[in-house]
Design a protein around this motif. Structure first.
Motif, PDB file in Angstrom:
ATOM      1  N   LEU A  86      -9.923  -9.966  -7.388  1.00 38.16           N
ATOM      2  CA  LEU A  86     -10.009  -8.399  -7.353  1.00 38.16           C
ATOM      3  C   LEU A  86      -9.801  -8.183  -5.814  1.00 38.16           C
ATOM      4  O   LEU A  86      -9.322  -7.046  -5.770  1.00 38.16           O
ATOM      5  CB  LEU A  86     -11.273  -7.849  -7.997  1.00 38.16           C
ATOM      6  N   THR A  87     -10.270  -9.024  -4.994  1.00 31.88           N
ATOM      7  CA  THR A  87     -10.002  -8.638  -3.525  1.00 31.88           C
ATOM      8  C   THR A  87      -8.595  -8.378  -3.482  1.00 31.88           C
ATOM      9  O   THR A  87      -8.038  -7.309  -2.449  1.00 31.88           O
ATOM     10  CB  THR A  87     -10.502  -9.607  -2.639  1.00 31.88           C
ATOM     11  N   GLU A  88      -7.856  -9.479  -3.870  1.00 29.66           N
ATOM     12  CA  GLU A  88      -6.319  -9.084  -3.539  1.00 29.66           C
ATOM     13  C   GLU A  88      -5.767  -7.995  -4.233  1.00 29.66           C
ATOM     14  O   GLU A  88      -4.830  -7.184  -3.581  1.00 29.66           O
ATOM     15  CB  GLU A  88      -5.662 -10.290  -4.365  1.00 29.66           C
ATOM     16  N   ALA A  89      -6.276  -7.429  -5.345  1.00 29.89           N
ATOM     17  CA  ALA A  89      -5.858  -6.097  -5.922  1.00 29.89           C
ATOM     18  C   ALA A  89      -6.153  -5.121  -5.348  1.00 29.89           C
ATOM     19  O   ALA A  89      -5.402  -3.882  -5.151  1.00 29.89           O
ATOM     20  CB  ALA A  89      -5.987  -6.166  -7.696  1.00 29.89           C
ATOM     21  N   TYR A  90      -7.472  -4.962  -4.713  1.00 26.59           N
ATOM     22  CA  TYR A  90      -7.929  -3.950  -3.857  1.00 26.59           C
ATOM     23  C   TYR A  90      -7.015  -3.804  -2.634  1.00 26.59           C
ATOM     24  O   TYR A  90      -6.945  -2.669  -2.260  1.00 26.59           O
ATOM     25  CB  TYR A  90      -9.427  -4.082  -3.598  1.00 26.59           C
ATOM     26  N   GLN A  91      -6.808  -4.764  -1.999  1.00 27.52           N
ATOM     27  CA  GLN A  91      -6.061  -4.778  -0.798  1.00 27.52           C
ATOM     28  C   GLN A  91      -4.664  -4.100  -1.013  1.00 27.52           C
ATOM     29  O   GLN A  91      -4.282  -3.337   0.068  1.00 27.52           O
ATOM     30  CB  GLN A  91      -5.818  -6.138  -0.135  1.00 27.52           C
ATOM     31  N   LYS A  92      -4.251  -4.147  -1.811  1.00 27.88           N
ATOM     32  CA  LYS A  92      -2.901  -3.329  -1.920  1.00 27.88           C
ATOM     33  C   LYS A  92      -3.028  -2.253  -2.262  1.00 27.88           C
ATOM     34  O   LYS A  92      -2.083  -1.324  -1.948  1.00 27.88           O
ATOM     35  CB  LYS A  92      -2.230  -3.763  -3.482  1.00 27.88           C
ATOM     36  N   LYS A  93      -4.053  -1.560  -2.312  1.00 29.00           N
ATOM     37  CA  LYS A  93      -4.479  -0.014  -2.646  1.00 29.00           C
ATOM     38  C   LYS A  93      -5.366   0.532  -1.915  1.00 29.00           C
ATOM     39  O   LYS A  93      -5.567   1.636  -1.572  1.00 29.00           O
ATOM     40  CB  LYS A  93      -4.830   0.393  -4.266  1.00 29.00           C
ATOM     41  N   ALA A  94      -6.033  -0.092  -0.859  1.00 28.59           N
ATOM     42  CA  ALA A  94      -7.076  -0.015  -0.067  1.00 28.59           C
ATOM     43  C   ALA A  94      -6.847   1.220   0.826  1.00 28.59           C
ATOM     44  O   ALA A  94      -7.833   2.308   1.081  1.00 28.59           O
ATOM     45  CB  ALA A  94      -7.418  -0.896   0.761  1.00 28.59           C
ATOM     46  N   GLU A  95      -5.332   1.188   1.276  1.00 27.96           N
ATOM     47  CA  GLU A  95      -5.262   2.411   2.511  1.00 27.96           C
ATOM     48  C   GLU A  95      -4.955   3.394   1.618  1.00 27.96           C
ATOM     49  O   GLU A  95      -5.012   4.777   2.078  1.00 27.96           O
ATOM     50  CB  GLU A  95      -3.907   1.983   3.191  1.00 27.96           C
ATOM     51  N   PHE A  96      -5.061   3.695   0.303  1.00 26.31           N
ATOM     52  CA  PHE A  96      -4.996   5.035  -0.242  1.00 26.31           C
ATOM     53  C   PHE A  96      -6.241   5.786  -0.645  1.00 26.31           C
ATOM     54  O   PHE A  96      -6.357   6.869  -1.322  1.00 26.31           O
ATOM     55  CB  PHE A  96      -4.391   4.866  -1.783  1.00 26.31           C
ATOM     56  N   TYR A  97      -7.248   4.979  -0.369  1.00 27.89           N
ATOM     57  CA  TYR A  97      -8.549   5.558  -0.448  1.00 27.89           C
ATOM     58  C   TYR A  97      -9.235   6.228   1.021  1.00 27.89           C
ATOM     59  O   TYR A  97      -8.994   5.501   1.956  1.00 27.89           O
ATOM     60  CB  TYR A  97      -9.542   4.394  -1.176  1.00 27.89           C
ATOM     61  N   ASN A  98     -10.032   7.115   0.816  1.00 33.02           N
ATOM     62  CA  ASN A  98     -10.836   7.614   2.054  1.00 33.02           C
ATOM     63  C   ASN A  98     -12.297   6.919   1.662  1.00 33.02           C
ATOM     64  O   ASN A  98     -12.786   6.882   0.735  1.00 33.02           O
ATOM     65  CB  ASN A  98     -10.885   9.174   2.094  1.00 33.02           C
ATOM     66  N   GLN A  99     -12.831   6.737   3.226  1.00 34.13           N
ATOM     67  CA  GLN A  99     -14.182   6.135   3.160  1.00 34.13           C
ATOM     68  C   GLN A  99     -14.953   7.362   2.834  1.00 34.13           C
ATOM     69  O   GLN A  99     -14.846   8.441   3.330  1.00 34.13           O
ATOM     70  CB  GLN A  99     -14.385   5.592   4.660  1.00 34.13           C
ATOM     71  N   THR A 100     -16.067   7.264   1.977  1.00 37.11           N
ATOM     72  CA  THR A 100     -16.907   8.350   1.504  1.00 37.11           C
ATOM     73  C   THR A 100     -18.324   8.344   2.278  1.00 37.11           C
ATOM     74  O   THR A 100     -19.059   9.221   2.322  1.00 37.11           O
ATOM     75  CB  THR A 100     -17.185   8.311  -0.051  1.00 37.11           C
ATOM     76  N   ALA A 101     -18.559   7.130   2.921  1.00 34.65           N
ATOM     77  CA  ALA A 101     -19.860   6.756   3.625  1.00 34.65           C
ATOM     78  C   ALA A 101     -19.651   7.561   5.168  1.00 34.65           C
ATOM     79  O   ALA A 101     -18.686   7.072   5.666  1.00 34.65           O
ATOM     80  CB  ALA A 101     -20.484   5.561   3.633  1.00 34.65           C
ATOM     81  N   SER A 102     -20.820   7.822   5.566  1.00 38.29           N
ATOM     82  CA  SER A 102     -20.709   8.323   6.931  1.00 38.29           C
ATOM     83  C   SER A 102     -20.359   7.366   8.003  1.00 38.29           C
ATOM     84  O   SER A 102     -21.032   6.184   7.928  1.00 38.29           O
ATOM     85  CB  SER A 102     -22.125   8.972   7.454  1.00 38.29           C
ATOM     86  N   LYS A 103     -19.392   7.617   8.855  1.00 33.39           N
ATOM     87  CA  LYS A 103     -19.065   6.406  10.055  1.00 33.39           C
ATOM     88  C   LYS A 103     -20.260   6.212  10.747  1.00 33.39           C
ATOM     89  O   LYS A 103     -20.488   5.198  11.301  1.00 33.39           O
ATOM     90  CB  LYS A 103     -17.660   7.202  10.660  1.00 33.39           C
TER      91      LYS A 103
END
Length: 437
Positions: free
Chosen positions: A304-321
């Motif tokens: 699943l890591t491989e599948a996620y990496q293909k889409k990771a840049e399309f998600y915004n981080q929701t937790a406070s930096k």
């Protein structure tokens, strides 16, 4: 008729005086819906004001919905004056403040060192350059590195920082996970009380089941199988892993409250027993720190890591930096480990105090169920009314309850010791007993 808009004592700018003048005419229907407003030039001449002042007033009227501009025609009055306003309704009855809260999943005020956390948060906020940019979609890289070491030491979970995804709570992580596993189609939860997780899966079109291993996704909380803290034994964990492997099912392991194990040694995680394959591991810091610190993490298996990496840049981080930066150093300095030990001691003592209070008040006229972990117990008592009626009666007296089960003549309540001060246990139990008599 000549109107004066030059009252120096009003303290109001000229265009606002014009705005209020026309608003009053519109709302009193002296300017009826559909009527044409005076042109900017004629209005300025009539009121002895500049055209700019009139235009600003008209623009404000239009912004607030009193007039509308029509191209090549001018401004016209809307029907706002004849619309029936939606009046606010107080849908909740007036109730006394909650004095005793057995239903709270919060934390004890004495369990958290606010002064210490504030120092780490202030230190994070001083990293000016780093805070000028958005957070990494997957979570801050140094925080994920620290987390990979933390779960290896605490739960024998071996993973790469690249397998970890950070989010603001478990629900936000499930919103990322569901599209990656949509081919699974069905999901099973231990009970209907897992409402937050089941809602997300249902929204993504999954068929939601309960206690059914014949599902594409099996969601379990091994350290919190019941709300009163029963733990899944190792033999059952191995059986579940074998079954899931044979049927190509994905296991989601929500390791909720694993840190609060009092009466037995901690059991290995499903993720570690499976060698990191076929299991998604989810953890959260809300119970260890504060519910308001919304930082959770998800460890994906390699497939699943491989599948996620293909889409990771399309998600915004929701937790406070800033909170990720603070928590990263908080863990590095060993404070999370000491906080865990502190909480185990605190809640272990509070659970014993709650048991003592229940036995003193109810004597042998009750049944108590307590697990090896967690901060709650199940209390079964005789009750001559419906559970919801009991809840309403209790709430009217300032006591909040959570009902687990009802049977003819009895009710099972979930009593949490986490947020309530220990000195309130005895009076709260006495109040509950009086409502049952």
């Amino acid at each position: 008729m000549v109107l004066s808009f030059h009252d120096p004592e009003s303290g109001e700018r000229l265009y606002l005086q014009v705005y209020h003048y026309y608003r009053e005419l519109i709302m009193s229907r002296r300017l009826p819906p559909g009527s044409r407003m005076p042109s900017l030039r004629s209005c300025a001449r009539e009121l002895h004001l500049s055209r700019t002042t009139i235009e600003n007033a008209y623009l404000q009227l239009a912004a607030d919905g009193y007039i509308i501009s029509k191209a090549q025609s001018g401004y016209y009055v809307t029907d706002i004056a004849v619309q029936k306003p939606v009046l606010p309704k107080n849908r909740k009855p007036e109730l006394p403040p909650v004095r005793y809260n057995f239903a709270s999943s919060g934390v004890d005020r004495e369990s958290f060192r606010f002064d210490l956390w504030q120092r780490y948060l202030k230190s994070a906020l001083r990293q000016n350059e780093r805070l000028l940019s958005y957070g990494e979609p997957q979570g801050e890289s140094d925080f994920r590195q620290v987390l990979s070491e933390y779960v290896r030491q605490r739960r024998n979970v071996t993973c790469s920082p690249d397998d970890i995804v950070i989010g603001a709570g478990v629900q936000s992580l499930l919103h990322i996970l569901c599209p990656l596993i949509k081919d699974k189609k069905t999901v099973s939860f231990p009970a209907a009380s897992f409402i937050q997780g089941s809602t997300v899966f249902s929204d993504y079109g999954f068929t939601v089941r309960y206690r059914s291993k014949d599902s594409g996704v099996i969601y379990v909380s091994p350290a919190h199988m019941t709300k009163w803290g029963e733990i899944m034994p190792v033999s059952r964990r191995m059986e579940l892993l074998r079954y899931a492997g044979e049927h190509q099912s994905l296991i989601i392991e929500d390791d909720f409250e694993n840190e609060f194990v009092y009466l037995q040694k901690p059991t290995p995680s499903l993720f570690s027993l499976a060698g990191g394959h076929g299991v998604v591991y989810i953890g959260s810091f809300s119970r260890l720190l504060l519910p308001s610190i919304r930082i959770s993490f998800m460890i994906l298996p390699p497939e699943l890591t491989e599948a996620y990496q293909k889409k990771a840049e399309f998600y915004n981080q929701t937790a406070s930096k800033a909170e990720q930066i603070a928590l990263c150093q908080f863990i590095r300095d060993g404070h999370l480990a000491s906080q865990t030990r502190r909480l185990k001691r605190l809640y272990s003592v509070k659970m014993k105090q709650l048991l003592t209070a229940i036995r003193e008040v109810f004597d042998k006229s009750c049944q108590i169920q307590i697990g090896s972990a967690g901060t709650s117990l199940a209390l079964t008592v005789a009750c001559g009314c419906e559970g919801q009626i009991l809840k309403k009666k209790a709430r009217a007296k300032g006591l909040r309850l959570e009902i687990l089960e009802e049977k003819p003549g009895t009710v099972t309540l979930l009593l949490s010791c986490s947020a309530m001060p220990s000195e309130d246990f005895l009076p709260a139990c006495r109040l509950l007993k009086s409502l049952l008599d």
